[in-house]
Design a protein around this motif. Sequence first.
Motif, PDB file in Angstrom:
ATOM      1  N   HIS A 466      26.111  38.857 -14.800  1.00 28.72           N
ATOM      2  CA  HIS A 466      25.325  38.613 -13.581  1.00 28.72           C
ATOM      3  C   HIS A 466      25.813  39.487 -12.436  1.00 28.72           C
ATOM      4  CE1 HIS A 466      23.519  35.115 -15.460  1.00 28.72           C
ATOM      5  NE2 HIS A 466      24.718  34.702 -15.813  1.00 28.72           N
ATOM      6  N   CYS A 529      22.396  36.492  -7.502  1.00 29.01           N
ATOM      7  CA  CYS A 529      22.387  37.415  -8.633  1.00 29.01           C
ATOM      8  C   CYS A 529      21.249  38.395  -8.410  1.00 29.01           C
ATOM      9  CB  CYS A 529      22.182  36.640  -9.925  1.00 29.01           C
ATOM     10  SG  CYS A 529      22.043  37.720 -11.369  1.00 29.01           S
ATOM     11  N   LEU A 531      19.711  40.095 -10.739  1.00 31.22           N
ATOM     12  CA  LEU A 531      18.680  40.085 -11.783  1.00 31.22           C
ATOM     13  C   LEU A 531      17.561  39.223 -11.207  1.00 31.22           C
ATOM     14  CD1 LEU A 531      20.782  39.582 -15.055  1.00 31.22           C
ATOM     15  CD2 LEU A 531      20.179  41.708 -13.866  1.00 31.22           C
ATOM     16  N   HIS A 534      16.773  35.645 -12.280  1.00 32.37           N
ATOM     17  CA  HIS A 534      17.791  34.655 -11.915  1.00 32.37           C
ATOM     18  C   HIS A 534      17.691  34.281 -10.440  1.00 32.37           C
ATOM     19  CE1 HIS A 534      20.414  35.907 -15.597  1.00 32.37           C
ATOM     20  NE2 HIS A 534      19.271  35.325 -15.921  1.00 32.37           N
ATOM     21  N   MET A 539      19.683  31.159  -8.710  1.00 37.15           N
ATOM     22  CA  MET A 539      21.092  31.580  -8.792  1.00 37.15           C
ATOM     23  C   MET A 539      21.496  32.184  -7.445  1.00 37.15           C
ATOM     24  SD  MET A 539      22.732  33.937 -11.806  1.00 37.15           S
ATOM     25  CE  MET A 539      22.578  32.797 -13.175  1.00 37.15           C
TER      26      MET A 539
END
Length: 566
Positions: A466, A529, A531, A534, A539
């Motif tokens: 991550h 994160c 990404l 996510h 996240m």
Amino acid sequence: MGSQESIMMFLCLVLVSRGLVCMAQGKVYYYDFVLEEANFTRLCSTKSMLTVNGSFPGPEIRVHRGDTVFVNVHNHGEYGVTIHWHGVREPRNPWSDGPENITQCPIPPGTSLLQEIDFTTEEGTLWWHAHSDWSRATVHGAIIIFPAIGTSYPYTWPHAEDTIVLASWFKGDVMAIINEALASGGDPNKSDAFTINGQPGDLYNCSSNSTYRLMVDYGKTYLLRIINAVMNEEMFFGIANHSLTVVGMDAAYLKPIKTSYIMITPGQTMDVLVTADQAPSHYYMAGSPFADTMAPFDNTTTAAILQYRGNYTPPTSPSFLALPVYNDKYAAMNFTVRLRSLASRAHPVNIPKIINKRLFITVSVNMIFCPNESCAGPDGNRLAASLNNISFQTPKIDILQAYYRSLPGVYNATFPDKPPYFFNFTGDVGNNTLYTGLGTKVKMINYGAAVEIIFQGTNVGAAENHPMHQHGYSFYVVGMGWGNFDHETDPKTYNLVDPPEVNTFGVPTNGWLAIRFIADNPGVWFQHCHLERHTSWGMDTVLVVKNGNTAATCMRPPPHYMPPCH
Ligand SMILES: *[C@@H]1O[C@H](CO)[C@@H](O)[C@H](O)[C@H]1NC(C)=O
Ligand SMILES: *[C@@H]1O[C@H](CO)[C@@H](O)[C@H](O)[C@H]1NC(C)=O
Ligand SMILES: *[C@@H]1O[C@H](CO)[C@@H](O)[C@H](O)[C@H]1NC(C)=O
Ligand SMILES: *[C@@H]1O[C@H](CO)[C@@H](O)[C@H](O)[C@H]1NC(C)=O
Ligand SMILES: *[C@@H]1O[C@H](CO)[C@@H](O)[C@H](O)[C@H]1NC(C)=O
Ligand SMILES: *[C@@H]1O[C@H](CO)[C@@H](O)[C@H](O)[C@H]1NC(C)=O
Ligand SMILES: *[C@@H]1O[C@H](CO)[C@@H](O)[C@H](O)[C@H]1NC(C)=O
Ligand SMILES: *[C@@H]1O[C@H](CO)[C@@H](O)[C@H](O)[C@H]1NC(C)=O
Ligand SMILES: *[C@@H]1O[C@H](CO)[C@@H](O)[C@H](O)[C@H]1NC(C)=O
Ligand SMILES: *[C@@H]1O[C@H](CO)[C@@H](O)[C@H](O)[C@H]1NC(C)=O
Ligand SMILES: *[C@@H]1O[C@H](CO)[C@@H](O)[C@H](O)[C@H]1NC(C)=O
Ligand SMILES: *[C@@H]1O[C@H](CO)[C@@H](O)[C@H](O)[C@H]1NC(C)=O
Ligand SMILES: [Cu+2]
């Protein structure tokens, strides 16, 4: 102090909408960004997508260290959007930072927002991107920060420079893709290709005519400013037959690293020197995913061509390059552990040695229970993600405004310093914290605190690397490793001499990352994160760094206009 005293020179100007503005010496530039739909043909099909000024990647911002840029963002699109200046510290000014409903509400269609970007400590390459829904897939561009006038690179001035933007290409509409995934609870569709400077390259069908070419002269050295603007994959990148010398990252200098490939996460930038010292010919430069995970990912390769000028018989095809395979975590780690700050007299480091605020944050992919197995995630549940077992719920009024105006009911200042309980995070985790809690919880931090955060990756849901990104700050990566963080032995391995100073760094799959920074930038700063799926799943959290005791250590007041929250 004595001879260390420095004289700050200030430049004051009056802006029609903003009153008197004073800033440190440097030039002031104005840019207009027009968010508008434009048609693009890639992979044998045409689609309309949101862009800035009809270009993909979008326009570059070019400044010197110490300059200030005002960008007037005009939204001619169909939905609300925000723009973020990724990696720019924005001292005391979170008002221009951009993440949706963290520091502002979206800019409504048909309106404009003037954003101020102050370049202070950064030198090298950064980038800007949309920070609402998934619009950053098509709305992004480079920020190039040259050394301040009168100073130079800490390496030989290159013959020429070029920007290499790695990005994702989706045949479908990215807004529809994330909306569909959030509605069903399942995984969002993968991208169909990666691109280099907007082009997938000739390893994909229908792309050979438009493959990006970098023309070089034999014997010359080039600076490539590489940006990973990909949505959901970390990337390996290299150039056939040529070695790369990495000299900078996230707008800070590194000790030079000679390598045949780099691993760059979404959010990161790397400045790389390449000398055209091979036989004049055509060589592929290519990017392919590093995906050390069971989660779905785009497993394709984007390519561009490094082409020598001159008289020679062109090869039938460019020389090919073998990048590490998609799940080679050792190849990724071998490169990553070599990253070290330059730490020179002209570019010193300031790593906190005595820590007075410690956070231990677990980073997990989770589920939310769905009755009757009615969602499209594993076992009919909804996919989610969390930090310390809290899946971040985006509020409808931005947290910055709620904090500044003391509006109740928008967030709670209860983000915990550690997860609810400890277990073998990277082993057989069973159902431990598989089903995450939900909330809009922020962490309050005192001005000037020396902060250490241990990010602990977990095997809950699906383990993955991550890339954690911090707004408002760069941080030092003092340690990393596989498995569970050991509070006794692992701190003994820390690099407190020349750790890399970055704004985004990968937490190794089923491993940990230790970062440090001094909380000397008051404001409301998103942490998440990078990404994109996510981020969308929660996240995320927010660090609220409180004001100090002096005017110069307090957040600036809001500009006269911020977009309304509906
Ligand atoms: C974008 O387009 C507008 C209007 O055409 C123009 O005024 C502006 O300079 C352009 N911005 C950039 C960065 O090219
Ligand atoms: C994109 O193409 C479609 C179909 O040809 C056309 O209707 C539309 O006006 C185009 N959009 C832009 C922004 O040019
Ligand atoms: C996602 O992929 C599925 C399967 O290929 C397709 O049916 C669907 O239309 C795609 N969704 C979007 C929004 O493009
Ligand atoms: C290109 O098209 C051919 C023929 O349709 C197909 O077999 C091949 O898989 C395609 N390649 C890619 C990378 O899409
Ligand atoms: C690409 O080149 C082929 C032949 O070399 C040509 O038929 C085709 O129209 C070109 N496509 C584009 C998009 O220029
Ligand atoms: C690039 O390297 C490969 C293998 O190392 C070699 O076979 C090839 O000839 C080289 N290409 C050129 C153009 O020199
Ligand atoms: C990814 O592509 C590589 C090379 O084509 C292949 O060997 C590998 O099996 C693929 N991996 C997955 C998970 O699809
Ligand atoms: C990583 O580095 C180690 C030690 O330097 C070496 O033995 C190993 O082969 C490298 N692995 C990869 C995948 O590069
Ligand atoms: C804050 O916490 C209280 C008490 O747990 C809860 O009722 C409320 O919903 C929370 N508010 C937000 C915005 O998370
Ligand atoms: C955690 O689980 C892993 C994988 O099963 C195992 O190798 C490791 O020894 C466990 N660690 C602890 C502290 O139990
Ligand atoms: C996890 O929880 C689900 C639902 O409660 C249950 O069916 C399953 O057996 C549990 N799995 C483990 C490994 O405990
Ligand atoms: C952000 O807030 C606006 C209201 O101001 C709301 O319409 C939008 O849905 C919110 N965004 C998210 C991701 O919750
Ligand atoms: Cu992640």
